[in-house]
Design a protein around this motif. Structure first.
Motif, PDB file in Angstrom:
ATOM      1  N   ASP A 215       0.744  -1.328   0.115  1.00  0.00           N
ATOM      2  CA  ASP A 215      -0.307  -0.171   0.639  1.00  0.00           C
ATOM      3  C   ASP A 215       0.944   1.506   0.228  1.00  0.00           C
ATOM      4  O   ASP A 215       1.890   1.294   0.254  1.00  0.00           O
ATOM      5  N   ASP A 216       0.137   2.249  -0.518  1.00  0.00           N
ATOM      6  CA  ASP A 216       0.893   3.763   0.043  1.00  0.00           C
ATOM      7  C   ASP A 216       1.120   4.282  -1.080  1.00  0.00           C
ATOM      8  O   ASP A 216       2.320   5.086  -1.428  1.00  0.00           O
TER       9      ASP A 216
ATOM     10  N   TYR B  93       0.499  12.345   4.968  1.00  0.00           N
ATOM     11  CA  TYR B  93       0.264  13.007   6.833  1.00  0.00           C
ATOM     12  C   TYR B  93       1.690  12.390   7.128  1.00  0.00           C
ATOM     13  O   TYR B  93       2.711  11.870   6.665  1.00  0.00           O
TER      14      TYR B  93
ATOM     15  N   HIS C   3      -6.348   2.477  -4.717  1.00  0.00           N
ATOM     16  CA  HIS C   3      -5.667   2.967  -2.663  1.00  0.00           C
ATOM     17  C   HIS C   3      -6.545   4.492  -2.391  1.00  0.00           C
ATOM     18  O   HIS C   3      -5.351   5.275  -2.060  1.00  0.00           O
TER      19      HIS C   3
ATOM     20  N   HIS D 157      -6.517   9.479  -0.025  1.00  0.00           N
ATOM     21  CA  HIS D 157      -5.855   8.832   1.953  1.00  0.00           C
ATOM     22  C   HIS D 157      -5.601  10.116   2.275  1.00  0.00           C
ATOM     23  O   HIS D 157      -4.673   9.698   3.966  1.00  0.00           O
TER      24      HIS D 157
ATOM     25  N   PRO E  80      -8.198   3.250   2.166  1.00  0.00           N
ATOM     26  CA  PRO E  80      -7.403   3.754   2.940  1.00  0.00           C
ATOM     27  C   PRO E  80      -7.788   3.455   4.380  1.00  0.00           C
ATOM     28  O   PRO E  80      -8.747   3.423   5.097  1.00  0.00           O
ATOM     29  N   HIS E  81      -6.732   2.764   5.196  1.00  0.00           N
ATOM     30  CA  HIS E  81      -6.882   2.030   6.706  1.00  0.00           C
ATOM     31  C   HIS E  81      -7.268   0.979   6.791  1.00  0.00           C
ATOM     32  O   HIS E  81      -8.342   0.901   7.784  1.00  0.00           O
TER      33      HIS E  81
END
Ligand SMILES: [Zn+2]
Length: 274
Positions: A8-9, A43, A85, A89, A129-130
């Motif tokens: 991810d990310d 973030y 994703h 985000h 996300p998360h």
């Protein structure tokens, strides 16, 4: 048995060298599904400059042209695939993006179309996300016809819009709980795709700093016992030497089973024996 790998990310802030560091000796064994953020807002996490943690500024993926060229090349080599994703985000005061942001339908449609255009590849999978998806968030993803690759999503019919498969899927989950002697509060990963009318869902096992090889091996064992498949999910930005060793040990272990096939994450959603 199918085994896939999700990371991810990937976003504007990602450099190809970070991904090469973690996966340079992995993706010839198993392709990596990069869950990618099209318009990232910064973030607090390793790899994002501190000046952007609270700036609220939005960074389109294609402003990082080195990364985009690299992704296109790796896609062409079939080393990676790309999932959507989220859109930005970003976190909201009352929840994560796909719980709390406005206009989720637009975010899914625009984010997907943008990634498809910039990376010249079809997008068929959504990673929340998360891993957080409200009833409204799931409905938006489902309306777009994207499949969901999550971890610990809620199966409760009250947390989702009803379709004609909801009840049967909920029943499958209850049977799995019973067969593995788990109660309502115990976490688990259901090892089969759950097919709803407009989309399919599959849950992942996390590779996070607390994860050991034994955790993954016992998750794999349970999935095998039920004739299921397995997806491992991690974040390149938290893979250190120890986590990398766990990943390699797990891949070596899984490769010993003659029926194991390492596949793309997209493949997990295909009907068995296709
Ligand atoms: Zn994420």
């Amino acid at each position: 048995m199918k085994i896939a790998l999700r990371d991810d990310d990937t976003c504007y802030f990602t450099s190809p060298s970070e991904l090469e560091r973690v996966y340079g000796d992995v993706w010839q064994r198993v392709p990596v599904c990069l869950a990618t953020v099209p318009f990232a807002v910064g973030y607090p996490r390793a790899g994002i400059p501190e000046s952007e943690w609270h700036s609220g500024r939005r960074f389109p993926l294609d402003a990082n042209s080195e990364l985009v060229a690299w992704l296109r090349q790796r896609i062409a080599e079939r080393r990676i695939t790309v999932a959507l994703h989220g859109y930005s985000h970003e976190d909201y005061p009352d929840g994560f993006e796909f719980q709390a942001a406005p206009d989720l339908d637009r975010r899914v449609a625009e984010g997907r179309a943008y990634l498809e255009r910039v990376l010249a590849t079809p997008i068929r999978v959504f990673v929340p996300p998360h891993n957080a998806l409200s009833k409204r968030g799931l409905a938006a993803v489902s309306r777009a016809g994207l499949n969901v690759l999550g971890s610990f999503l809620s199966f409760r019919p009250s947390n989702r819009e009803w379709d004609r498969r909801t009840l049967a899927n909920w029943w499958r989950i209850q049977q799995f709980r019973r067969a593995t002697a788990r109660d309502r509060s115990d976490r688990f990963v259901y090892p089969h795709p759950l097919r709803y009318t407009r989309h399919v869902e599959f849950g992942c096992h996390g590779l996070i700093p607390a994860t050991t090889f034994e955790d993954l091996a016992s998750g794999l064992e349970e999935a095998r016992r039920f004739g299921g498949d397995f997806c491992l999910a991690t974040h390149h930005w938290e893979v250190d030497d120890r986590l990398k060793r766990v990943l390699m040990q797990f891949l070596d272990h899984a490769a010993q089973f003659p029926d194991v096939r390492f596949v793309t994450a997209e493949d997990l959603f295909e009907p068995a024996h296709s």
